[in-house]
Design a protein around this motif. Structure first.
Motif, PDB file in Angstrom:
ATOM      1  N   ALA A  76     -14.152  41.638  45.515  1.00 57.54           N
ATOM      2  CA  ALA A  76     -13.036  41.490  44.588  1.00 57.54           C
ATOM      3  C   ALA A  76     -13.531  41.368  43.146  1.00 57.54           C
ATOM      4  O   ALA A  76     -12.946  41.950  42.222  1.00 57.54           O
ATOM      5  N   ASP A  77     -14.613  40.620  42.932  1.00 61.28           N
ATOM      6  CA  ASP A  77     -15.197  40.488  41.589  1.00 61.28           C
ATOM      7  C   ASP A  77     -15.618  41.843  41.032  1.00 61.28           C
ATOM      8  O   ASP A  77     -15.329  42.175  39.864  1.00 61.28           O
ATOM      9  N   LEU A  78     -16.324  42.626  41.844  1.00 61.94           N
ATOM     10  CA  LEU A  78     -16.831  43.925  41.390  1.00 61.94           C
ATOM     11  C   LEU A  78     -15.683  44.864  41.068  1.00 61.94           C
ATOM     12  O   LEU A  78     -15.707  45.575  40.051  1.00 61.94           O
ATOM     13  N   ASP A  79     -14.650  44.857  41.897  1.00 61.92           N
ATOM     14  CA  ASP A  79     -13.503  45.725  41.673  1.00 61.92           C
ATOM     15  C   ASP A  79     -12.771  45.345  40.385  1.00 61.92           C
ATOM     16  O   ASP A  79     -12.402  46.213  39.576  1.00 61.92           O
ATOM     17  N   THR A  80     -12.568  44.057  40.179  1.00 59.26           N
ATOM     18  CA  THR A  80     -11.887  43.586  38.965  1.00 59.26           C
ATOM     19  C   THR A  80     -12.689  43.936  37.715  1.00 59.26           C
ATOM     20  O   THR A  80     -12.126  44.376  36.698  1.00 59.26           O
ATOM     21  N   LEU A  81     -14.004  43.758  37.774  1.00 64.04           N
ATOM     22  CA  LEU A  81     -14.839  44.065  36.610  1.00 64.04           C
ATOM     23  C   LEU A  81     -14.855  45.565  36.328  1.00 64.04           C
ATOM     24  O   LEU A  81     -14.866  45.986  35.163  1.00 64.04           O
ATOM     25  N   ALA A  82     -14.824  46.383  37.376  1.00 67.31           N
ATOM     26  CA  ALA A  82     -14.741  47.834  37.172  1.00 67.31           C
ATOM     27  C   ALA A  82     -13.454  48.190  36.435  1.00 67.31           C
ATOM     28  O   ALA A  82     -13.449  49.063  35.545  1.00 67.31           O
ATOM     29  N   ASP A  83     -12.356  47.525  36.780  1.00 67.56           N
ATOM     30  CA  ASP A  83     -11.102  47.746  36.056  1.00 67.56           C
ATOM     31  C   ASP A  83     -11.234  47.353  34.585  1.00 67.56           C
ATOM     32  O   ASP A  83     -10.853  48.102  33.684  1.00 67.56           O
ATOM     33  N   ARG A  84     -11.767  46.162  34.346  1.00 69.19           N
ATOM     34  CA  ARG A  84     -11.842  45.657  32.972  1.00 69.19           C
ATOM     35  C   ARG A  84     -12.785  46.516  32.124  1.00 69.19           C
ATOM     36  O   ARG A  84     -12.487  46.801  30.954  1.00 69.19           O
ATOM     37  N   LEU A  85     -13.907  46.922  32.690  1.00 69.54           N
ATOM     38  CA  LEU A  85     -14.816  47.809  31.955  1.00 69.54           C
ATOM     39  C   LEU A  85     -14.165  49.173  31.730  1.00 69.54           C
ATOM     40  O   LEU A  85     -14.331  49.784  30.660  1.00 69.54           O
ATOM     41  N   GLY A  86     -13.432  49.653  32.717  1.00 68.46           N
ATOM     42  CA  GLY A  86     -12.720  50.915  32.542  1.00 68.46           C
ATOM     43  C   GLY A  86     -11.721  50.835  31.408  1.00 68.46           C
ATOM     44  O   GLY A  86     -11.628  51.748  30.561  1.00 68.46           O
ATOM     45  N   ASN A  87     -10.978  49.743  31.351  1.00 70.18           N
ATOM     46  CA  ASN A  87     -10.031  49.556  30.248  1.00 70.18           C
ATOM     47  C   ASN A  87     -10.755  49.480  28.905  1.00 70.18           C
ATOM     48  O   ASN A  87     -10.284  50.010  27.891  1.00 70.18           O
ATOM     49  N   GLY A  88     -11.914  48.813  28.902  1.00 69.13           N
ATOM     50  CA  GLY A  88     -12.692  48.718  27.673  1.00 69.13           C
ATOM     51  C   GLY A  88     -13.233  50.062  27.215  1.00 69.13           C
ATOM     52  O   GLY A  88     -13.247  50.372  26.016  1.00 69.13           O
ATOM     53  N   LEU A  89     -13.665  50.871  28.172  1.00 70.39           N
ATOM     54  CA  LEU A  89     -14.157  52.209  27.837  1.00 70.39           C
ATOM     55  C   LEU A  89     -13.042  53.060  27.237  1.00 70.39           C
ATOM     56  O   LEU A  89     -13.244  53.776  26.254  1.00 70.39           O
ATOM     57  N   ARG A  90     -11.862  52.978  27.834  1.00 73.31           N
ATOM     58  CA  ARG A  90     -10.728  53.728  27.283  1.00 73.31           C
ATOM     59  C   ARG A  90     -10.390  53.257  25.879  1.00 73.31           C
ATOM     60  O   ARG A  90     -10.101  54.064  24.986  1.00 73.31           O
ATOM     61  N   ALA A  91     -10.417  51.939  25.670  1.00 71.07           N
ATOM     62  CA  ALA A  91     -10.125  51.400  24.344  1.00 71.07           C
ATOM     63  C   ALA A  91     -11.156  51.852  23.317  1.00 71.07           C
ATOM     64  O   ALA A  91     -10.850  51.966  22.122  1.00 71.07           O
ATOM     65  N   ALA A  92     -12.377  52.133  23.779  1.00 67.23           N
ATOM     66  CA  ALA A  92     -13.444  52.614  22.895  1.00 67.23           C
ATOM     67  C   ALA A  92     -13.367  54.115  22.672  1.00 67.23           C
ATOM     68  O   ALA A  92     -14.235  54.695  22.012  1.00 67.23           O
ATOM     69  N   GLY A  93     -12.344  54.758  23.251  1.00 69.72           N
ATOM     70  CA  GLY A  93     -12.139  56.185  23.016  1.00 69.72           C
ATOM     71  C   GLY A  93     -12.697  57.105  24.078  1.00 69.72           C
ATOM     72  O   GLY A  93     -12.681  58.330  23.902  1.00 69.72           O
ATOM     73  N   ILE A  94     -13.186  56.546  25.190  1.00 69.78           N
ATOM     74  CA  ILE A  94     -13.746  57.384  26.255  1.00 69.78           C
ATOM     75  C   ILE A  94     -12.614  57.927  27.124  1.00 69.78           C
ATOM     76  O   ILE A  94     -11.757  57.169  27.592  1.00 69.78           O
ATOM     77  N   GLY A  95     -12.636  59.232  27.337  1.00 71.34           N
ATOM     78  CA  GLY A  95     -11.611  59.877  28.146  1.00 71.34           C
ATOM     79  C   GLY A  95     -12.194  60.603  29.339  1.00 71.34           C
ATOM     80  O   GLY A  95     -13.409  60.636  29.541  1.00 71.34           O
ATOM     81  N   LYS A  96     -11.328  61.188  30.121  1.00 63.92           N
ATOM     82  CA  LYS A  96     -11.741  61.914  31.316  1.00 63.92           C
ATOM     83  C   LYS A  96     -12.679  63.056  30.941  1.00 63.92           C
ATOM     84  O   LYS A  96     -12.411  63.822  30.019  1.00 63.92           O
ATOM     85  N   GLY A  97     -13.795  63.143  31.632  1.00 61.95           N
ATOM     86  CA  GLY A  97     -14.762  64.201  31.388  1.00 61.95           C
ATOM     87  C   GLY A  97     -15.830  63.876  30.373  1.00 61.95           C
ATOM     88  O   GLY A  97     -16.839  64.587  30.268  1.00 61.95           O
ATOM     89  N   ASP A  98     -15.655  62.799  29.596  1.00 66.75           N
ATOM     90  CA  ASP A  98     -16.680  62.406  28.621  1.00 66.75           C
ATOM     91  C   ASP A  98     -17.925  61.921  29.358  1.00 66.75           C
ATOM     92  O   ASP A  98     -17.847  61.264  30.393  1.00 66.75           O
ATOM     93  N   ARG A  99     -19.099  62.236  28.810  1.00 67.22           N
ATOM     94  CA  ARG A  99     -20.352  61.832  29.438  1.00 67.22           C
ATOM     95  C   ARG A  99     -20.840  60.506  28.853  1.00 67.22           C
ATOM     96  O   ARG A  99     -20.919  60.343  27.634  1.00 67.22           O
ATOM     97  N   ILE A 100     -21.157  59.571  29.760  1.00 64.91           N
ATOM     98  CA  ILE A 100     -21.665  58.250  29.396  1.00 64.91           C
ATOM     99  C   ILE A 100     -23.092  58.143  29.917  1.00 64.91           C
ATOM    100  O   ILE A 100     -23.326  58.165  31.128  1.00 64.91           O
ATOM    101  N   ALA A 101     -24.049  58.030  29.007  1.00 60.16           N
ATOM    102  CA  ALA A 101     -25.457  57.927  29.410  1.00 60.16           C
ATOM    103  C   ALA A 101     -25.829  56.461  29.591  1.00 60.16           C
ATOM    104  O   ALA A 101     -25.366  55.590  28.849  1.00 60.16           O
ATOM    105  N   ILE A 102     -26.670  56.208  30.572  1.00 63.33           N
ATOM    106  CA  ILE A 102     -27.176  54.857  30.795  1.00 63.33           C
ATOM    107  C   ILE A 102     -28.677  54.918  31.012  1.00 63.33           C
ATOM    108  O   ILE A 102     -29.168  55.732  31.808  1.00 63.33           O
ATOM    109  N   ILE A 103     -29.392  54.103  30.251  1.00 62.19           N
ATOM    110  CA  ILE A 103     -30.845  53.972  30.407  1.00 62.19           C
ATOM    111  C   ILE A 103     -31.105  52.492  30.642  1.00 62.19           C
ATOM    112  O   ILE A 103     -31.099  51.695  29.695  1.00 62.19           O
ATOM    113  N   ALA A 104     -31.274  52.111  31.869  1.00 60.65           N
ATOM    114  CA  ALA A 104     -31.395  50.692  32.191  1.00 60.65           C
ATOM    115  C   ALA A 104     -32.084  50.521  33.531  1.00 60.65           C
ATOM    116  O   ALA A 104     -32.005  51.391  34.404  1.00 60.65           O
TER     117      ALA A 104
END
Length: 518
Positions: A41-69
Motif C-alpha cells: 500500500a505504501d509503494l502504491d500510494t507513493l507511486a501515485d504521489r510521485l506521478g502527480n508530482g511529475l505531471r505538475a512538473a510538466g511531464i506528460g505521456k511519452g516524455d523520457r525520464i532518465a535515472i542514474i542511480a
C-alpha cells in the motif's frame, strides 16, 4: 468512446499491476532497503504521489525520464510513478563516462534527470553538456543509506498531491528504453512496451516458481533489465518480500541473506564465485536459500557443484536472454542441470526459439547456428535506429547474435557470441568449450578465452585467467592442462594472467577490452 473511459475497462499496464498487488497484499511488506520498509500500500500510494508530482512538473505521456542511480527504494518508487503517468523510463548505467552518459541523454531526448549522491557529479556534467537543458529538471533521490544529494531539487519537492493518479496508459504504450551495454559500438536503445515486460513477468513467475512466500534479495543494478524485470518486477507482481541493496559485495550480501532469511537470489556466476570464496560464507546460516538464479554466462561445472554441496537443497535456474527480449528467453530448470550442465535450457512460456543458418533454415541437430526468437516479450525496435531494427528482425525473427546448438529435445547450448567465435587454422573454436576445460585447473578462479591475430593461424586461442588466492598459474602448466583435455587446435597458444576481468553491469565479460589488452 473517449480514451479515459475506455482504458480502465481492459487496462493492462505496469501501473495497474502495482495497483492490483496493493489491493491483494495491502499491508504485506513489499520493499526493504536499508532502514526503509514499505508495504504494498505504501509503494502504491507513493507511486501515485510521485506521478502527480511529475505531471505538475510538466511531464506528460511519452516524455523520457532518465535515472542514474544505484539501487534503492526510491528507484523503485520512481519506476512505477513514471509508468503510471505514461512517461518512459530511461535507466542509465552509473558506471558510464560523462561522454557515454551524455550520448544516451541526447539520443533518448530525456526531459528530466534523476540522480543520487553517488552519481551527481557525472550526471550533472553530462546533463549540462546535452543541449539547452534546465537544471530545474534534475532531482535528487535518497540512496540505501544516504539522503538525497544537495545542490539540486529535492526528492520531497517531486512528491505531489496525495490523490490517486489517473492512469491512461495502455499495454502497447512505450514503458522504457533500455540501452544495451555497448560491447560492440555505441549502445542501442531497446524499446519495451508495458505489454512486453508484463508478458515476460508471466514467463518468469511460472518458470521461475515465484510466489508470495518468496523473500528475494536484489543486489545487481536495477538500471539493467535482468534485475529490474526478471527479478524484482515479477516479485512485486506476486506479492513477495523484496530486499534491495546497492552493494553486491560478499561482505554485504552474505549477512543480508542470513538476516532476512532470503530464499531467492539472482546473480551472475562471477558474484556466486565471490560469495563462495568469502570467509563469511561458512559463518552465516544460508539454509533458507532455496531458489537461486544465474545468468550472463554458463555456470562453470565446478562452481555449480560447490554451490550445491555448501548449500544443501538449493535449486538453481539458468536464465538466458538479453535486453531486447525483456530479458528472459530460455530457462534450464534445477532438475535439468545434471544431464545438461552447459545448456541454457529451452524457451520459457511465451517464447518460440529456433537455431538457424545464414539463410534462416533450421540447422541440423547438433550443428551450430544463430539463435532467433519470436515472443510478445520482444522490443518493438531500437530507438531512433531503423537500420539496426530492420537487421535485428530480418526474416521475421529477432536475431540474438548468439551461436548455439539444439539437441533432439529442444535444449539449447550457447557456443559463443557470433562475433566471438575463434577461427584458428581453418577450424572454428568455441571459447566456451576452452573455458570449461580451463576451469578444471585448481589454480584458476576465472577465465575468458578470446582469439588474437596470428600470422599463421589467423587467430590464436588466447586464455586470460585470474588465479585463485594463494595459487600461481603459469603458461606452460595451463597449456599442458588443456592439452590433456582438448583437441590440439583448441589448446591456447597464449596465457595471460590478470587480477580481474572487465565486465558490464549484467556480469558479462567485455571481451572487446580483453582483445585490446592482448
Amino acid at each position: 468512446m473517449a480514451e479515459s473511459s475506455f482504458l480502465p475497462l481492459r487496462q493492462q499496464s505496469l501501473g495497474t499491476m502495482l495497483r492490483r498487488s496493493a489491493l491483494r497484499h495491502n499491508d504485506r511488506t513489499a520493499i526493504i532497503c536499508g532502514e526503509t520498509t514499505w508495504s504494498y500500500a505504501d509503494l502504491d500510494t507513493l507511486a501515485d504521489r510521485l506521478g502527480n508530482g511529475l505531471r505538475a512538473a510538466g511531464i506528460g505521456k511519452g516524455d523520457r525520464i532518465a535515472i542514474i542511480a544505484r539501487n534503492s527504494h526510491a528507484f523503485m518508487a520512481v519506476r512505477f510513478a513514471v509508468a503510471r503517468i505514461g512517461a518512459v523510463l530511461v535507466p542509465i548505467n552509473f558506471m558510464l563516462s560523462v561522454e557515454d552518459t551524455r550520448y544516451i541523454l541526447e539520443h533518448s531526448g530525456a526531459t528530466m534527470l534523476l540522480l543520487d549522491a553517488t552519481t551527481l557529479t557525472v550526471g550533472m556534467e553530462a546533463w549540462a553538456g546535452s543541449g539547452e537543458r534546465s537544471a530545474d529538471a534534475v532531482f535528487g533521490l535518497p540512496g540505501e543509506h544516504a539522503p538525497p544529494p544537495s545542490g539540486i531539487t529535492t526528492w520531497e519537492a517531486l512528491i505531489g498531491a496525495d490523490t490517486q493518479a489517473e492512469d491512461l496508459t495502455d499495454a502497447e504504450d512505450l514503458l522504457q528504453i533500455i540501452y544495451t551495454s555497448g560491447t560492440e559500438s555505441r549502445p542501442k536503445g531497446a524499446m519495451l512496451t508495458h505489454s512486453a515486460v508484463l508478458w515476460q513477468y508471466q514467463s518468469v513467475v511460472i518458470d521461475g516458481e515465484w510466489d508470495a512466500q518468496t523473500v528475494a534479495l536484489h543486489a545487481l543494478p536495477l538500471y539493467h533489465c535482468a534485475q529490474l524485470d526478471a527479478m524484482i518486477g515479477p516479485g512485486l507482481q506476486v506479492g513477495c518480500r523484496n530486499v534491495i541493496t546497492a552493494t553486491p559485495s560478499p561482505d554485504n550480501l552474505i549477512p543480508l541473506l542470513a538476516r532476512h532469511k532470503v530464499n531467492s537470489f539472482f546473480a551472475p556466476p562471477t558474484v556466486w564465485i565471490s560469495l563462495l570464496r568469502s570467509p563469511l560464507f561458512d559463518r552465516h546460516d544460508l539454509a533458507n536459500l532455496a531458489k537461486a538464479y544465474y545468468g550472463a554466462s554458463i555456470m562453470p561445472g565446478e562452481v555449480l557443484r560447490e554451490i550445491r554441496e555448501r548449500i544443501p537443497g538449493i535449486r538453481l535456474w539458468n536464465m538466458y536472454g538479453q535486453t531486447e527480449i525483456a530479458p528472459v528467453a530460455c530457462t534450464l530448470f534445477p532438475e535439468e542441470h545434471d544431464a545438461r550442465p552447459s545448456s541454457c535450457g529451452r524457451p520459457v512460456l511465451h517464447v518460440s526459439t529456433r537455431v538457424v543458418d545464414d539463410d534462416m533454415n533450421d540447422v541440423a541437430i547438433g550443428e551450430v547456428g544463430e539463435v532467433v526468437h519470436r515472443s510478445p516479450h520482444l522490443m518493438t525496435g531500437y530507438w531512433r535506429d531503423e537500420e539496426k531494427t530492420a537487421a535485428a528482425f530480418a526474416g521475421g525473427w529477432f536475431h540474438s547474435g548468439d551461436l548455439a546448438t539444439m539437441d533432439d529435445e529442444g535444449y539449447i547450448t550457447i557456443v559463443d557470441r557470433k562475433k566471438d567465435m575463434i577461427k584458428s587454422g581453418g577450424e572454428n573454436v568455441s571459447s566456451r568449450e576452452v573455458e570449461e576445460a580451463i576451469y578444471l585447473h585448481p589454480g584458476v578462479a576465472e577465465t575468458a578465452v578470446i582469439g588474437t591475430p596470428h600470422p599463421v593461424w589467423v587467430e590464436a586461442v588466447t586464455a586470460i585467467v585470474v588465479a585463485r588466492d594463494g595459487h600461481a598459474v603459469d603458461e606452460a602448466g595451463l597449456i599442458a592442462h588443456c592439452k590433456a583435455r582438448l583437441s590440439g587446435f583448441k589448446v591456447p597458444k597464449r596465457v595471460i594472467v590478470v587480477e580481474t576481468l572487465p565486465r558490464n553491469a549484467s556480469g558479462k565479460i567485455l571481451k572487446r577490452e580483453l582483445r585490446e589488452l592482448a
